[in-house]
Design an enzyme around this catalytic site. Sequence first.
Site, mmCIF file in Angstrom:
data_model
loop_
_atom_site.group_PDB
_atom_site.id
_atom_site.type_symbol
_atom_site.label_atom_id
_atom_site.label_comp_id
_atom_site.label_asym_id
_atom_site.label_seq_id
_atom_site.Cartn_x
_atom_site.Cartn_y
_atom_site.Cartn_z
ATOM 1 N N LYS A 103 0.830 -1.214 0.000
ATOM 2 C CA LYS A 103 0.000 0.000 0.000
ATOM 3 C C LYS A 103 0.863 1.263 0.000
ATOM 4 O O LYS A 103 0.598 2.199 -0.743
ATOM 5 C CB LYS A 103 -0.895 0.025 1.253
ATOM 6 C CG LYS A 103 -2.244 -0.616 1.070
ATOM 7 C CD LYS A 103 -3.250 -0.190 2.114
ATOM 8 C CE LYS A 103 -2.733 -0.065 3.529
ATOM 9 N NZ LYS A 103 -2.437 -1.345 4.175
ATOM 10 N N THR A 105 3.992 1.569 -0.918
ATOM 11 C CA THR A 105 4.720 1.639 -2.182
ATOM 12 C C THR A 105 3.802 2.151 -3.292
ATOM 13 O O THR A 105 4.206 2.969 -4.127
ATOM 14 C CB THR A 105 5.272 0.240 -2.517
ATOM 15 O OG1 THR A 105 6.009 -0.222 -1.391
ATOM 16 C CG2 THR A 105 6.180 0.262 -3.726
ATOM 17 N N ARG A 127 2.012 8.032 6.899
ATOM 18 C CA ARG A 127 2.303 8.010 8.329
ATOM 19 C C ARG A 127 3.802 7.932 8.590
ATOM 20 O O ARG A 127 4.549 7.395 7.792
ATOM 21 C CB ARG A 127 1.646 6.773 8.963
ATOM 22 C CG ARG A 127 0.152 6.864 9.072
ATOM 23 C CD ARG A 127 -0.430 5.550 9.562
ATOM 24 N NE ARG A 127 -0.345 4.528 8.534
ATOM 25 C CZ ARG A 127 -0.583 3.251 8.727
ATOM 26 N NH1 ARG A 127 -0.901 2.807 9.924
ATOM 27 N NH2 ARG A 127 -0.505 2.384 7.739
ATOM 28 N N LYS A 138 9.323 -6.148 10.308
ATOM 29 C CA LYS A 138 8.731 -5.582 9.119
ATOM 30 C C LYS A 138 9.699 -4.752 8.279
ATOM 31 O O LYS A 138 9.582 -4.677 7.067
ATOM 32 C CB LYS A 138 7.542 -4.698 9.562
ATOM 33 C CG LYS A 138 6.610 -4.290 8.434
ATOM 34 C CD LYS A 138 5.370 -3.641 9.017
ATOM 35 C CE LYS A 138 4.589 -2.888 7.949
ATOM 36 N NZ LYS A 138 5.161 -1.565 7.627
ATOM 37 N N ALA A 363 -3.102 1.136 13.751
ATOM 38 C CA ALA A 363 -4.333 0.873 12.994
ATOM 39 C C ALA A 363 -5.305 -0.037 13.746
ATOM 40 O O ALA A 363 -6.495 -0.048 13.453
ATOM 41 C CB ALA A 363 -3.991 0.274 11.633
ATOM 42 N N PHE A 394 -3.920 -0.912 7.210
ATOM 43 C CA PHE A 394 -4.655 -2.187 7.187
ATOM 44 C C PHE A 394 -5.474 -2.356 5.896
ATOM 45 O O PHE A 394 -5.196 -1.719 4.891
ATOM 46 C CB PHE A 394 -5.578 -2.299 8.409
ATOM 47 C CG PHE A 394 -4.858 -2.707 9.665
ATOM 48 C CD1 PHE A 394 -3.463 -2.690 9.761
ATOM 49 C CD2 PHE A 394 -5.571 -3.122 10.794
ATOM 50 C CE1 PHE A 394 -2.815 -3.077 10.930
ATOM 51 C CE2 PHE A 394 -4.931 -3.498 11.957
ATOM 52 C CZ PHE A 394 -3.551 -3.476 12.032
ATOM 53 N N PHE A 482 4.053 -8.541 -8.852
ATOM 54 C CA PHE A 482 5.291 -9.219 -8.456
ATOM 55 C C PHE A 482 5.803 -9.957 -9.684
ATOM 56 O O PHE A 482 5.020 -10.278 -10.573
ATOM 57 C CB PHE A 482 5.020 -10.237 -7.342
ATOM 58 C CG PHE A 482 4.643 -9.613 -6.021
ATOM 59 C CD1 PHE A 482 4.461 -8.251 -5.879
ATOM 60 C CD2 PHE A 482 4.460 -10.421 -4.902
ATOM 61 C CE1 PHE A 482 4.104 -7.691 -4.659
ATOM 62 C CE2 PHE A 482 4.103 -9.871 -3.672
ATOM 63 C CZ PHE A 482 3.919 -8.509 -3.552
ATOM 64 N N TRP A 511 7.189 -0.504 -8.222
ATOM 65 C CA TRP A 511 8.298 -0.932 -7.381
ATOM 66 C C TRP A 511 9.572 -1.025 -8.226
ATOM 67 O O TRP A 511 10.616 -0.531 -7.846
ATOM 68 C CB TRP A 511 7.979 -2.284 -6.733
ATOM 69 C CG TRP A 511 9.091 -2.817 -5.873
ATOM 70 C CD1 TRP A 511 9.405 -2.411 -4.608
ATOM 71 C CD2 TRP A 511 10.035 -3.841 -6.224
ATOM 72 N NE1 TRP A 511 10.491 -3.122 -4.146
ATOM 73 C CE2 TRP A 511 10.899 -3.994 -5.113
ATOM 74 C CE3 TRP A 511 10.234 -4.629 -7.358
ATOM 75 C CZ2 TRP A 511 11.931 -4.920 -5.125
ATOM 76 C CZ3 TRP A 511 11.271 -5.554 -7.369
ATOM 77 C CH2 TRP A 511 12.110 -5.693 -6.248
#
Lengths: 659, 659
Positions: A103, A105, A127, A138, A363, A394, A482, A511
Amino acid sequence: MSSFSSTTNTPTKNTTPTTPPFNLPTKHPVPSDIQISKDLTSLGLPPISSIASSLGLTPSEFIPWGPHKGKVTLSPLTRLSSTPHGNYVVVTGINPTPLGEGKSTTTIGLAQALGARLGKKCVACIRQPSQGPTFGVKGGAAGGGYSQVLPMEEFNLHLTGDIHAVGAANNLLAAALETRMYHEACQSDEALFRRIVGKNGFNRVMIRRLEKLGIEKRNPEEFTDEEKGRFARLDIDPSTITWNRVLDVCDRHLRSVSVGLGVNETVKNPAGGDRIQHDRTTGFDITVASEVMAVLGLTSDLTDMRERLGRMVVGYSKSGLTVTADDLGCGGAMTVLMKDAVMPTLMQTAERTPVMVHAGPFANIATGNSSVVADKIALKLVGEEGFVVTEAGFGADIGAEKFCDIKCRASGLKPKVAVIVATIRALKMHGGGPQVKAGVTLARVYTEEDVGLVRKGCSNLVRHIENMKKFGVQVVVAVNRFKTDTPLEIEEVVKIAESNGAYKAVMCNHWAEGGAGAEDLARAVVDAAKVVKEEDFKYLYDEGLTIKEKIDVICKEIYRAKEVTYTALALEQIATYETSGFEKFPICMAKTQYSFSCDPAAKGAPVDFEVKIREVRACAGAGFLFPIAGDIMTVPGLPTRPGFYDVDIDEDGEVVGLF
Amino acid sequence: MSSFSSTTNTPTKNTTPTTPPFNLPTKHPVPSDIQISKDLTSLGLPPISSIASSLGLTPSEFIPWGPHKGKVTLSPLTRLSSTPHGNYVVVTGINPTPLGEGKSTTTIGLAQALGARLGKKCVACIRQPSQGPTFGVKGGAAGGGYSQVLPMEEFNLHLTGDIHAVGAANNLLAAALETRMYHEACQSDEALFRRIVGKNGFNRVMIRRLEKLGIEKRNPEEFTDEEKGRFARLDIDPSTITWNRVLDVCDRHLRSVSVGLGVNETVKNPAGGDRIQHDRTTGFDITVASEVMAVLGLTSDLTDMRERLGRMVVGYSKSGLTVTADDLGCGGAMTVLMKDAVMPTLMQTAERTPVMVHAGPFANIATGNSSVVADKIALKLVGEEGFVVTEAGFGADIGAEKFCDIKCRASGLKPKVAVIVATIRALKMHGGGPQVKAGVTLARVYTEEDVGLVRKGCSNLVRHIENMKKFGVQVVVAVNRFKTDTPLEIEEVVKIAESNGAYKAVMCNHWAEGGAGAEDLARAVVDAAKVVKEEDFKYLYDEGLTIKEKIDVICKEIYRAKEVTYTALALEQIATYETSGFEKFPICMAKTQYSFSCDPAAKGAPVDFEVKIREVRACAGAGFLFPIAGDIMTVPGLPTRPGFYDVDIDEDGEVVGLF
């Protein structure tokens, strides 16, 4: 379908550029995020003050903190109050795998495409990440690949100190609360009153308490014993305390702690005999879970923040009165600690698009959305033809619902387009693929073509599309590509999404390619924004409904639960809130992000389930109630081999190992 | 003797000004510190970047953080490595009353006098204050009156985030430690090894551990079971852990806490039966008491800091091996968190003298001195004719002794002059005056002339003069004037000081007058610096002495104790350190600041007392041992009516109530 690019991308259009044209030099294979950040930074990022000025900020409205970041004051809100604002776009997602579906990215890639490729004036609003996950599992949250905020190591570390300010304010209040209980256990009403009021009489914050108590006297000499006691003794019932201390680190052993075990933290035993320990069982949360952070996300300015911080409730007195930050004398000092934090931080993307980084409420117990203030400023700065791309945490069932019903209700802003990010990987999981877990090799089904599994998993996506349309916005689906995804798989998603209400569904590859990879997505967003009016936007529920009705609407309309049940505790809490001035608050559900239901294992589009509300808490300063459905964890743990193991400086003093 | 000034002071000399001439507009009566700060700031402070450039910093060596503060990179140290450096002056004091005797104010006032009045190139170097005292009892630490750092609210709040960075680094290590013990309690050697080493083999920080263990293999496949266990299982003995968590707040209930009480923090019971809680009793310190802060104060650059942080010892294994931050994989990540903090922050005084604010180690368990890095850079920048005025915390028996024996040993710098600050109030207390307490009205003896009491109290001052002369520096006594002091009282102090070894003793009134009030003091310092050579400076003890010998020298030569005794625990710890590579460390005594002895009530110049060493701890990263004599408190408490009660924003969003 575009292929991987290993050459320089050339913008196709650049009518009203916000920044000088820049050809993003992409590499294949795509290097690590920090390597890309270093490569692009060493090419010479434009000074952030030039980004600020091209955005139309005056010199006094921008405070640089070094060459790459700076604070934006709130004065554009007044200076541009009569200027029309831009198109408001929210990026959300389907229910994710634990690996995340990109999200952030996509938010950055879309902004790069809108700005650097389509020549729109555009700001991305995201954020500030917690350091807990950054050093845990993460990794960073600056976006990734060629769609990221630069320099990523500044973004992911202290930035301009906002999270630290939140922690300082939160913990000052915790210390004030704990110490006050201790002093009340040691002192008479008279002594408390004499010491608190002091020689100078009642000050600002004390007068707030007098007003709350309905005491009209302002001369301490005239106080009766009863009034002295009422003013000076908060008489907090320890069992009602909901205020935790916070640290911005994954320290699971702080989830539940006992404090006050020191030799000096003892009080006289009222029953006589030895002194007794003044201890208490409490807990820590991660800093971003603090209500102070939730306040930062929803406040409109410093004065509003002062009021919100002051009315935060830390617990109740034994007679049932709320005990607030202002009752503890803390609201002003907390605001002073937060006075720089109220200003968003400006950075830039890999393609020099302005990014406002501001607030990072958790979140699962808060909104999971960046700040109202940043979105408002950005919308004014981009002007009528411009775009602000903001991200909701989320999946759309939680983050985007809260975005619409809490954040937009607080700001009065109306979004036009919701971008729902999906990946073939997550759709396959929703179609019945095996569990996806961080640190474990993906099952083969995720790396080989399986159109049937993708089709089945689209049930999750379709429901999110239906849900978002209930808010009156246009939906664009972004299939975040991907390299193992096949054309047939992607085609299937596009077909299903577009025949189920999406204005458009497009594959994107930002990406690997930066803005060039999200150009189709950007065009779809621009077109979608033309076919919708702000007035079409509507909230899911009216704030005038009862608390249970509001919870009911969310659970049935968005999650599609069959019924909502409540524990006795939850019912009791709701009854209290209905009569204590909190009944108009919107609802901020605390629920798993991995499913529409409360069972993280229920993938796809579950129906006929029950939502059990275990507890309902109030954030009186932020202005919402949060019902807790399921186990909510407010301090993540560290794995056996945490991310920090790789983080170091190299021989040149450069940061390595952030990812 | 100068009288109060209510007009503009005109500099008497301004041969080589470092900043444009500025006439300080003083008011009488002297307004509050924050009012002065606001008044002078609103007159228009020069941008901090102009202060930086007039100091000779190149644009790339200075990173502004807003208009009033910024970071100084460490590159002047290399660029100016062959340039001669300036005169090094340390400001210290007699044993203070709990109200403080104005060391910071004198440091700033002296710098203002040297710079703005005498036209010397001058930099003041001071510590960053903890937010704990700022919001508790003590208030800010920017100096005071017309001798302060501007803007005082920026100085006293987050500044450039260094203390927050120290906290983040400290607590990352605490979480790493606690979680590692938990994972070791849950997993076999094989599982631990497999997870820690992962797919990519040993990384930088793991190789450090292999080197420490003397394991030469680098291929994980070749490891024997014994080697796997030795590498992966730190096997920490919980009773040896000395690493606390930290928060920058006065929260006394965190002094002793029990952690790990959550439902998920349980481990299998090795004896069978129900799972057992993985809890532990530990504590928090205030952030400035962290060893990370001590490291920041003593480090020379980023690479050195990386090594120091990595070798910090958190505890011992059950077989007696040290467990370090690098053993926990944390040294690199901590350094990355501290990479901006290693740069001093530049601000300015009320008279535009440059000030470097850097590090703030607790004076009772660490050095209590600002950073080596800031002093080094400042000395290079002011050049051969210039002056650097640096402050040492507490009285000269602690702060200045540590300055000479620890800080100067680490930096290699040699001070020429020590300024000992005394007040008539504190001297009267040492002469036998009644107890002085914060928040309690002063006894009349302190506000009426009593030359006899002052004379008696000079015993304390005289001993500090004698002590400082042992280091080979010239001593100048600064009598920091309060308005109730009489000419006869001040004359008495001057006479006694000058006939007992002080190069000169002068009255100063910089609080009310700014630099003009410290001009005599500045002249005395300039003259004193001419009659001494750097080579005259000497340490009190040789680092090659045994640990007990070093402690003995300090206690007998400086405190004038009759004997030093040790608990069995302390003797055991000393024995361990003598053989573990820590025997060469200098000694950082943890002792009350209120007396030469360990009894805070023993005023004047006590003799024939015993120093009892209760415990000795090692800061292996900072590089010192700290013997604990008496009760040392590492989290101050809040009073019933803390300072934060008055701190707020006014109608214009301006900070009020900081003092």
